[in-house]
Write an enzyme that holds these catalytic residues in place. Sequence first.
Site, PDB file in Angstrom:
ATOM      1  N   HIS A 132     -12.319  33.105  23.054  1.00 17.97           N
ATOM      2  CA  HIS A 132     -12.301  31.901  24.193  1.00 17.97           C
ATOM      3  C   HIS A 132     -12.549  30.604  23.003  1.00 17.97           C
ATOM      4  O   HIS A 132     -13.072  30.650  21.946  1.00 17.97           O
ATOM      5  CB  HIS A 132     -13.841  31.811  24.792  1.00 17.97           C
ATOM      6  CG  HIS A 132     -13.723  32.707  25.749  1.00 17.97           C
ATOM      7  ND1 HIS A 132     -14.960  33.288  26.402  1.00 17.97           N
ATOM      8  CD2 HIS A 132     -12.998  33.397  26.464  1.00 17.97           C
ATOM      9  CE1 HIS A 132     -14.746  34.021  27.488  1.00 17.97           C
ATOM     10  NE2 HIS A 132     -13.405  34.106  27.365  1.00 17.97           N
TER      11      HIS A 132
ATOM     12  N   HIS B 213      -9.594  42.739  33.589  1.00 18.08           N
ATOM     13  CA  HIS B 213     -10.730  41.958  33.510  1.00 18.08           C
ATOM     14  C   HIS B 213     -12.075  42.159  33.812  1.00 18.08           C
ATOM     15  O   HIS B 213     -13.145  41.864  33.004  1.00 18.08           O
ATOM     16  CB  HIS B 213     -10.100  40.649  34.069  1.00 18.08           C
ATOM     17  CG  HIS B 213     -10.205  39.468  33.303  1.00 18.08           C
ATOM     18  ND1 HIS B 213      -9.240  39.247  32.200  1.00 18.08           N
ATOM     19  CD2 HIS B 213     -10.865  38.216  33.296  1.00 18.08           C
ATOM     20  CE1 HIS B 213      -9.469  38.138  31.760  1.00 18.08           C
ATOM     21  NE2 HIS B 213     -10.282  37.465  32.240  1.00 18.08           N
TER      22      HIS B 213
ATOM     23  N   ARG C 114      -7.841  41.016  26.507  1.00 18.91           N
ATOM     24  CA  ARG C 114      -7.004  40.932  27.704  1.00 18.91           C
ATOM     25  C   ARG C 114      -5.892  41.870  27.936  1.00 18.91           C
ATOM     26  O   ARG C 114      -5.388  42.376  26.816  1.00 18.91           O
ATOM     27  CB  ARG C 114      -6.286  39.410  27.773  1.00 18.91           C
ATOM     28  CG  ARG C 114      -7.485  38.476  27.484  1.00 18.91           C
ATOM     29  CD  ARG C 114      -6.528  36.877  27.457  1.00 18.91           C
ATOM     30  NE  ARG C 114      -7.543  35.794  27.323  1.00 18.91           N
ATOM     31  CZ  ARG C 114      -7.690  35.345  25.923  1.00 18.91           C
ATOM     32  NH1 ARG C 114      -7.510  35.910  24.880  1.00 18.91           N
ATOM     33  NH2 ARG C 114      -8.815  34.403  25.911  1.00 18.91           N
TER      34      ARG C 114
ATOM     35  N   LYS D 131      -4.121  34.026  23.410  1.00 15.12           N
ATOM     36  CA  LYS D 131      -3.707  32.852  23.744  1.00 15.12           C
ATOM     37  C   LYS D 131      -3.166  31.661  22.700  1.00 15.12           C
ATOM     38  O   LYS D 131      -4.132  31.641  21.797  1.00 15.12           O
ATOM     39  CB  LYS D 131      -4.527  32.137  24.748  1.00 15.12           C
ATOM     40  CG  LYS D 131      -4.846  32.950  26.116  1.00 15.12           C
ATOM     41  CD  LYS D 131      -5.814  32.089  27.196  1.00 15.12           C
ATOM     42  CE  LYS D 131      -5.557  32.676  28.335  1.00 15.12           C
ATOM     43  NZ  LYS D 131      -6.636  32.157  29.296  1.00 15.12           N
TER      44      LYS D 131
ATOM     45  N   ARG E 130     -13.189  43.890  30.604  1.00 13.15           N
ATOM     46  CA  ARG E 130     -13.684  42.780  29.766  1.00 13.15           C
ATOM     47  C   ARG E 130     -14.896  42.030  29.920  1.00 13.15           C
ATOM     48  O   ARG E 130     -15.576  41.909  28.947  1.00 13.15           O
ATOM     49  CB  ARG E 130     -12.271  41.752  29.837  1.00 13.15           C
ATOM     50  CG  ARG E 130     -12.494  40.438  28.885  1.00 13.15           C
ATOM     51  CD  ARG E 130     -11.265  39.688  28.918  1.00 13.15           C
ATOM     52  NE  ARG E 130     -11.419  38.319  28.555  1.00 13.15           N
ATOM     53  CZ  ARG E 130     -11.197  37.815  27.401  1.00 13.15           C
ATOM     54  NH1 ARG E 130     -10.815  38.756  26.208  1.00 13.15           N
ATOM     55  NH2 ARG E 130     -11.208  36.633  26.848  1.00 13.15           N
TER      56      ARG E 130
ATOM     57  N   TYR F 125     -21.579  34.495  30.875  1.00 14.89           N
ATOM     58  CA  TYR F 125     -22.060  35.587  30.911  1.00 14.89           C
ATOM     59  C   TYR F 125     -23.798  35.488  30.748  1.00 14.89           C
ATOM     60  O   TYR F 125     -24.315  36.550  31.030  1.00 14.89           O
ATOM     61  CB  TYR F 125     -21.660  36.581  29.562  1.00 14.89           C
ATOM     62  CG  TYR F 125     -19.924  36.714  29.684  1.00 14.89           C
ATOM     63  CD1 TYR F 125     -19.619  37.676  30.779  1.00 14.89           C
ATOM     64  CD2 TYR F 125     -19.203  36.093  28.832  1.00 14.89           C
ATOM     65  CE1 TYR F 125     -18.307  38.045  30.860  1.00 14.89           C
ATOM     66  CE2 TYR F 125     -17.767  36.345  29.418  1.00 14.89           C
ATOM     67  CZ  TYR F 125     -17.453  37.316  30.170  1.00 14.89           C
ATOM     68  OH  TYR F 125     -16.019  37.334  30.410  1.00 14.89           O
TER      69      TYR F 125
END
Length: 303
Positions: A275, A249, A142, A166, A252, A284
């Site tokens: 994730h 993004h 990110r 995150k 990404r 995806y």
Amino acid sequence: MIDAFLDHLRAERRLADHTIESYARDLTALGRYAAGANRGLDALDRQSLEAFVRQQMASGLSPRSVARSIAAIRGFYRFLVLERQLERNPADDLTPPRAWPALPKFLSIEEIDRLIAQPDPSTPLGVRDRAMIELLYATGMRVSELIGVRPDDLHLREQYVTCIGKGSKERLIPIGEQAAHWVERYMRDARPALVNRKARGTPPRSQSRREGGRVFVNVRGGPLSRVGFWKILKAHGRAAGLPRGLSPHVVRHSFATHLLERGADLRAIQMMLGHADVSTTQIYTHVLEARLRAVYDRFHPRS
């Protein structure tokens, strides 16, 4: 009340800064709505909150944005109940509109190659830009993770980087020879020139404070911001003739899609992207299915 909730998210939940900023905007909008109705936030009932959600949808906000706003509202009122400022949560079963996941945009390999080729490697800024784009595509990080990389996070001989994602979760991401080469060249040749450009004669400790210990610095030698990187990427995207919607993004998404196309395991991609749940990464597979369908429809004689 909003400030107390945001402080709780920052200190207790350890949410990312940009998530807290988004929640702050959502709750500020709710505060304006309450003020317009001459009511306090603690006086809004379920009917008022539903009316606010309908107002947001009518204003043109996307289902995803409205869903995030509802998540902020539910969390806010849950917090007020826990803090004994309310007896019951009026947003307890407030339901967001169904947000169909849009297939992520991504670049082809040829477009990625054109993007990477844009920076001028004869200048310190060009070497920096090349290193950033190479590292972004090599890792799928990110943008906040990319600009937050510190020298100690780089393990170029072993070809991997340490990334803080995150929730302050750390992960290791492998990188290829090209990315390692350009980052090493940037650290050796370009970064010192940028850090020292306007800091000649400044004590080393002061210089360290200027650039914040970050790998990627701006033209003044200070830490590069998210907005700064967005502008850099978009400028190179325009020079490469890429679509106007180019963003970090999108790169990404391209990283993940290209790996999946070449047979990478979905769990491995999940770990590299950071994730928390593999269901997030499964979007995806829909990209791949859509591309296969398009190829089939175009070339099969009986499609």
